[in-house]
Design a protein around this motif. Structure first.
Motif, mmCIF file in Angstrom:
data_model
loop_
_atom_site.group_PDB
_atom_site.id
_atom_site.type_symbol
_atom_site.label_atom_id
_atom_site.label_comp_id
_atom_site.label_asym_id
_atom_site.label_seq_id
_atom_site.Cartn_x
_atom_site.Cartn_y
_atom_site.Cartn_z
ATOM 1 N N UNK A 132 0.841 -1.204 0.000
ATOM 2 C CA UNK A 132 0.000 0.000 0.000
ATOM 3 C C UNK A 132 0.873 1.249 0.000
ATOM 4 N N UNK A 133 0.417 2.271 -0.739
ATOM 5 C CA UNK A 133 1.214 3.486 -0.866
ATOM 6 C C UNK A 133 1.484 4.142 0.476
ATOM 7 N N UNK A 134 0.476 4.062 1.400
ATOM 8 C CA UNK A 134 0.663 4.715 2.686
ATOM 9 C C UNK A 134 1.505 3.893 3.654
ATOM 10 N N UNK A 135 1.859 2.664 3.278
ATOM 11 C CA UNK A 135 2.684 1.813 4.126
ATOM 12 C C UNK A 135 3.850 1.252 3.318
ATOM 13 N N UNK A 136 4.836 2.077 3.056
ATOM 14 C CA UNK A 136 5.989 1.591 2.274
ATOM 15 C C UNK A 136 6.710 0.470 3.002
ATOM 16 N N UNK A 137 7.263 -0.424 2.211
ATOM 17 C CA UNK A 137 7.965 -1.572 2.796
ATOM 18 C C UNK A 137 9.146 -1.089 3.623
ATOM 19 N N UNK A 138 9.279 -1.646 4.801
ATOM 20 C CA UNK A 138 10.415 -1.305 5.652
ATOM 21 C C UNK A 138 11.630 -2.095 5.215
ATOM 22 N N UNK A 139 12.729 -1.398 5.048
ATOM 23 C CA UNK A 139 13.971 -2.064 4.699
ATOM 24 C C UNK A 139 14.633 -2.606 5.953
ATOM 25 N N UNK A 140 15.058 -3.873 5.926
ATOM 26 C CA UNK A 140 15.707 -4.422 7.111
ATOM 27 C C UNK A 140 16.987 -3.672 7.448
ATOM 28 N N UNK A 141 17.182 -3.423 8.729
ATOM 29 C CA UNK A 141 18.395 -2.730 9.149
ATOM 30 C C UNK A 141 19.616 -3.585 8.846
ATOM 31 N N UNK A 142 20.620 -2.958 8.275
ATOM 32 C CA UNK A 142 21.843 -3.688 7.943
ATOM 33 C C UNK A 142 22.639 -3.948 9.210
ATOM 34 N N UNK A 143 22.958 -5.217 9.438
ATOM 35 C CA UNK A 143 23.713 -5.592 10.620
ATOM 36 C C UNK A 143 25.207 -5.562 10.319
ATOM 37 N N UNK A 144 26.003 -5.043 11.234
ATOM 38 C CA UNK A 144 27.452 -5.057 11.002
ATOM 39 C C UNK A 144 27.972 -6.481 10.857
ATOM 40 N N UNK A 145 28.921 -6.663 9.959
ATOM 41 C CA UNK A 145 29.521 -7.983 9.781
ATOM 42 C C UNK A 145 30.207 -8.414 11.062
ATOM 43 N N UNK A 146 30.096 -9.711 11.352
ATOM 44 C CA UNK A 146 30.646 -10.232 12.603
ATOM 45 C C UNK A 146 31.146 -11.651 12.362
ATOM 46 N N UNK A 147 32.374 -11.929 12.773
ATOM 47 C CA UNK A 147 32.934 -13.277 12.675
ATOM 48 C C UNK A 147 33.242 -13.765 14.077
ATOM 49 N N UNK A 148 32.435 -14.666 14.589
ATOM 50 C CA UNK A 148 32.629 -15.185 15.940
ATOM 51 C C UNK A 148 33.677 -16.297 15.943
ATOM 52 N N UNK A 149 34.153 -16.621 17.117
ATOM 53 C CA UNK A 149 35.235 -17.604 17.229
ATOM 54 C C UNK A 149 34.820 -18.974 16.708
ATOM 55 N N UNK A 150 33.543 -19.336 16.847
ATOM 56 C CA UNK A 150 33.117 -20.641 16.350
ATOM 57 C C UNK A 150 33.173 -20.699 14.826
ATOM 58 N N UNK A 151 32.962 -19.563 14.152
ATOM 59 C CA UNK A 151 33.083 -19.532 12.693
ATOM 60 C C UNK A 151 34.527 -19.787 12.284
ATOM 61 N N UNK A 152 35.459 -19.100 12.935
ATOM 62 C CA UNK A 152 36.874 -19.357 12.658
ATOM 63 C C UNK A 152 37.223 -20.826 12.922
ATOM 64 N N UNK A 153 36.718 -21.364 14.028
ATOM 65 C CA UNK A 153 37.031 -22.743 14.393
ATOM 66 C C UNK A 153 36.510 -23.719 13.348
ATOM 67 N N UNK A 154 35.312 -23.483 12.852
ATOM 68 C CA UNK A 154 34.754 -24.375 11.833
ATOM 69 C C UNK A 154 35.539 -24.274 10.530
ATOM 70 N N UNK A 155 36.121 -23.111 10.238
ATOM 71 C CA UNK A 155 36.997 -23.001 9.075
ATOM 72 C C UNK A 155 38.243 -23.875 9.254
ATOM 73 N N UNK A 156 38.810 -23.857 10.458
ATOM 74 C CA UNK A 156 39.972 -24.713 10.733
ATOM 75 C C UNK A 156 39.591 -26.174 10.566
ATOM 76 N N UNK A 157 38.443 -26.555 11.108
ATOM 77 C CA UNK A 157 37.982 -27.936 10.984
ATOM 78 C C UNK A 157 37.801 -28.325 9.516
#
Length: 296
Positions: free
Chosen positions: A76-101
């Motif tokens: 609807x014109x009066x309710x424009x679609x909300x754009x999802x907020x962009x989340x900052x990129x994040x690499x947690x330790x488990x992601x690094x660990x799974x790369x090693x694995x």
């Protein structure tokens, strides 16, 4: 340098020598060349040495950015679609660990001696938490097992914002005197230059994502207290980031661990005191029964 496709990224790594596998994980904001003296030494001493560039560092890539979900075609014109907020990129330790694995899987390595320095040591601790059965020895250098503090979380996220906003060059110059001992800067300018070059060459996006991930770092005291493999704890006597007192705590937590303090080194004894560091590591490796016949 070789490359492998793992978990949606291209991982660069060195794989040198033959024998029992020694896998070395670098810290932040460095790359695999912080291990160059050890790669050279142990690949010539009957070991197969694997040193990867972590995702977002060195020659490794980061994962492609996720695309936002498609919005309905009609709004609807009066309710424009909300754009999802962009989340900052994040690499947690488990992601690094799974790369090693995943790299171990690519190389068909079932059990290895796994070592890491600073953030790399925390990635090794995460590897031990996730897949201890693949580790036959732990090397924890200039690192800490404790969870991030509230103040630390704020600081890491602020630094991530800074690196994205102004680049990494200023930060690299600023932090160099803490990364290596003062005597290293004056007496080994080539080492200081190497450290500075590694930091300057690190992509701000990769460094920032890792900082945000480490802001959520858990504690590893419990999992390390149940470690059932030989362990070596190493620290530079002049380390400002992870001082000797922290290494002593880690030494007490890990059953039967060996503690070595490298005199005159700061946060990077692998480069500042390579002969002493490699000697300590060699003694530790020789204490672990070999699984691959040594060449005579």
């Amino acid at each position: 340098m070789s490359t492998a496709q793992v978990n949606g990224i291209e991982l660069g790594y060195d794989d040198v020598g033959a024998g029992d596998a020694l896998v070395l994980v670098h810290g932040h904001p460095f790359d695999r060349t912080m291990w160059q003296p050890q790669i050279d030494h142990f690949s010539q001493a009957g070991y197969r040495v694997i040193a990867p560039d972590l995702r977002g560092y060195g020659r490794s890539t980061t994962a492609p950015a996720e695309q936002p979900a498609e919005q309905p075609a009609e709004q609807p014109a009066e309710q424009p679609a909300e754009q999802p907020a962009e989340q900052p990129a994040k690499t947690t330790l488990d992601v690094f660990a799974r790369d090693v694995e995943a790299l171990l899987d690519c190389l068909e390595l079932h059990r290895v001696v796994l070592g890491g320095l600073s953030m790399g040591g925390q990635i090794v601790m995460e590897c031990h938490r996730l897949f201890p059965e693949r580790i036959r020895g732990l090397v924890l250098a200039d690192t800490s097992p404790v969870a991030e503090t509230p103040e630390g979380r704020i600081g890491r996220n602020r630094l991530a914002d800074r690196l994205l906003g102004e680049g990494i060059g200023g930060y690299a110059e600023e932090v160099l005197p803490k990364m290596v001992a003062p005597a290293t800067i004056t007496g080994q300018p080539e080492v200081a230059a190497h450290v500075l070059t590694m930091m300057r060459n690190t992509a701000p996006e990769g460094a920032a994502a890792a900082l945000r991930g480490r802001a959520e770092r858990p504690g590893y005291e419990d999992s390390l207290s149940r470690a059932a493999v030989p362990a070596l704890v190493v620290v530079g006597s002049e380390d400002e980031f992870t001082p000797v007192s922290g290494a002593r705590l880690l030494h007490r937590i890990v059953p039967g661990a060996t503690l070595a303090v490298i005199d005159g080194a700061g946060h990077l004894p692998t480069l500042e005191r390579p002969t002493e560091f490699s000697a300590v590591l060699s003694d530790f490796l020789e204490s672990i029964p070999h699984t691959v016949p040594r060449e005579r």
